[in-house]
Design a protein around this motif. Structure first.
Motif, short mmCIF file in Angstrom:
data_model
loop_
_atom_site.label_atom_id
_atom_site.label_comp_id
_atom_site.label_asym_id
_atom_site.label_seq_id
_atom_site.Cartn_x
_atom_site.Cartn_y
_atom_site.Cartn_z
N SER A 4 11.69 30.08 29.28
CA SER A 4 11.15 28.74 29.52
C SER A 4 9.88 28.81 30.38
N ARG A 5 9.78 29.82 31.23
CA ARG A 5 8.57 29.96 32.04
C ARG A 5 7.39 30.44 31.21
N LYS A 6 7.71 31.22 30.18
CA LYS A 6 6.64 31.74 29.34
C LYS A 6 6.00 30.65 28.49
N ARG A 7 6.81 29.70 28.08
CA ARG A 7 6.30 28.62 27.25
C ARG A 7 5.29 27.78 28.00
N LYS A 8 4.21 27.54 27.35
CA LYS A 8 3.18 26.70 27.96
C LYS A 8 3.57 25.24 27.76
N ARG A 9 3.57 24.50 28.84
CA ARG A 9 3.91 23.07 28.73
C ARG A 9 2.76 22.32 28.08
N LEU A 10 3.11 21.51 27.12
CA LEU A 10 2.11 20.68 26.47
C LEU A 10 1.84 19.47 27.35
N LYS A 11 0.57 19.19 27.53
CA LYS A 11 0.19 18.03 28.32
C LYS A 11 0.47 16.76 27.51
N LYS A 12 1.15 15.84 28.13
CA LYS A 12 1.43 14.58 27.46
C LYS A 12 0.15 13.75 27.44
#
Length: 156
Positions: A4-12
């Motif tokens: 989960s840390r590796k995944r880049k969070r998509l900006k809302k």
């Protein structure tokens, strides 16, 4: 390392209200791309609009939402043409352009909006200045109402 840390969070996306003197369909048809402009003194706000944000187009003369734009490119200044009234521009794609008879009256959604907690006589402050950043839940509510009106164009 945690997946989960590796995944880049998509900006809302953010939701902005852009006020116009004409309905959006006078400028764009659905699916069309172009630019949307704002007054020079609102340059600071326009610079905050990012790619993939939404602009909810509000027709001032009829107190109604007439369209939905998706931002395709960030702020550019078009100072080359001095006669240009709205030189602070963002690239947009028109997702929905409603006609006058299918526009969403503000009062038909106002009772569901968090931004309308103010006294009823002050509702117009939600549209000043243009662009005005809205709470995401309010933006989604209006965006969905615009899309419903586009799919099922009943006169409002």
């Amino acid at each position: 390392m945690n997946q989960s840390r590796k995944r880049k969070r998509l900006k809302k996306p953010s939701y902005w209200v852009g006020v116009d003197k004409k309905p959006l369909c006078k400028w764009f048809e659905s699916g069309e791309k172009g630019t949307w402009g704002f007054l020079t003194h609102n340059r600071g706000l326009v610079k905050k609009i990012k790619e993939a944000d939404y602009i909810l187009v509000f027709w001032k003369a009829h107190n109604a939402f007439t369209g939905l734009l998706k931002v395709t490119s960030p702020y550019v200044s078009d100072d080359t043409d001095k006669s240009l009234q709205f030189p602070c521009r963002v690239g947009v794609e028109c997702l929905v352009a409603l006609r006058r008879n299918t526009a969403i009256p503000f009062h038909s959604v106002s009772d569901k909006l968090r931004c309308c907690i103010r006294p009823k006589r002050e509702w117009g402050l939600n549209f000043r200045p243009s662009p005005n950043k809205w709470i995401a839940s309010d933006g989604r509510l209006v965006k969905n109402a615009i899309r419903r009106a586009d799919r099922n164009p009943l006169a409002q």
